[in-house]
Design an enzyme around this catalytic site. Structure first.
Site, PDB file in Angstrom:
ATOM      1  N   VAL A   1       0.865  -1.174   0.000  1.00  0.00           N
ATOM      2  CA  VAL A   1       0.000   0.000   0.000  1.00  0.00           C
ATOM      3  C   VAL A   1       0.900   1.221   0.000  1.00  0.00           C
ATOM      4  O   VAL A   1       1.925   1.247   0.682  1.00  0.00           O
ATOM      5  CB  VAL A   1      -0.903   0.009   1.253  1.00  0.00           C
ATOM      6  CG1 VAL A   1      -1.704   1.290   1.347  1.00  0.00           C
ATOM      7  CG2 VAL A   1      -1.815  -1.200   1.248  1.00  0.00           C
ATOM      8  N   CYS A   2       0.516   2.221  -0.762  1.00  0.00           N
ATOM      9  CA  CYS A   2       1.267   3.476  -0.812  1.00  0.00           C
ATOM     10  C   CYS A   2       1.517   3.958   0.619  1.00  0.00           C
ATOM     11  O   CYS A   2       0.585   4.239   1.361  1.00  0.00           O
ATOM     12  CB  CYS A   2       0.485   4.508  -1.605  1.00  0.00           C
ATOM     13  SG  CYS A   2       1.370   6.039  -1.853  1.00  0.00           S
TER      14      CYS A   2
END
Length: 183
Positions: free
Chosen positions: A84-85
């Protein structure tokens, strides 16, 4: 709170007492997997994802690492690794948050409001900006293909009819294993 280790234990216990299925990895409290249902009224609402969570030694002062184990089509999630960013969680993380916040606030917000201007999946970001209908169709295809509740073991036996349970048992095999089998 007297120490980060006690806080980790409390937060993990709170997550386990909520509606999330939590599976420990390697008998420790630093690494675990959570079954996460897509937020209602979103493109992801039909899906269930296995989320790997790693708690750093400095937790809760440092945010947890979050990754999808089954494939996710989203501009801010790396399609291959499931990462996930980090900006999404790191920029807003505070010791005031706990693990339940990750699953009730951070991840639902990420899925409801993708940010194509800061992508980890450039293809998804470009498709979202260029052709929203095609992007939505691809998200739904990924949900049906990679995030079916029965594939991640998230369907309760009471919810299945006897026929469905028989089919589920007879079809169970290696092809239904989701995520990294070496965990």
């Amino acid at each position: 709170m007297s120490s980060p280790s006690k806080r980790r234990e409390m937060d993990l216990m709170k997550l386990m007492m909520s509606d999330y299925k939590v599976e420990m990895v390697n008998d420790g409290i630093h690494e675990f997997i959570v079954d996460f249902h897509g937020p209602k009224e979103s493109l992801y609402q039909e899906g269930v994802w296995r989320i790997k969570v790693e708690l750093p030694d400095a937790y809760p002062y440092k945010s947890p690492s979050i990754g999808f184990l089954n494939k996710m089509y989203h501009p801010n999630v790396d399609e291959m690794s499931g990462s996930v960013c980090l900006d999404v969680i790191n920029q807003t993380w505070s010791p005031m948050f706990d693990l339940v916040n990750v699953f009730e606030v951070f991840l639902p917000q990420l899925l409801l409001y993708p940010n194509p201007s800061d992508p980890l999946n450039g293809e998804a970001a470009a498709l979202l900006m260029r052709d929203r209908a095609a992007y939505e169709q691809k998200v739904k295809e990924y949900c049906q293909r990679y995030a079916k509740p029965e594939d991640v073991g998230a369907v309760d036996d009471e919810e299945l009819s006897d026929d469905e349970m028989s089919e589920d048992r007879s079809e169970s095999g290696d092809e239904q294993v989701v995520g990294n089998p070496d965990l």
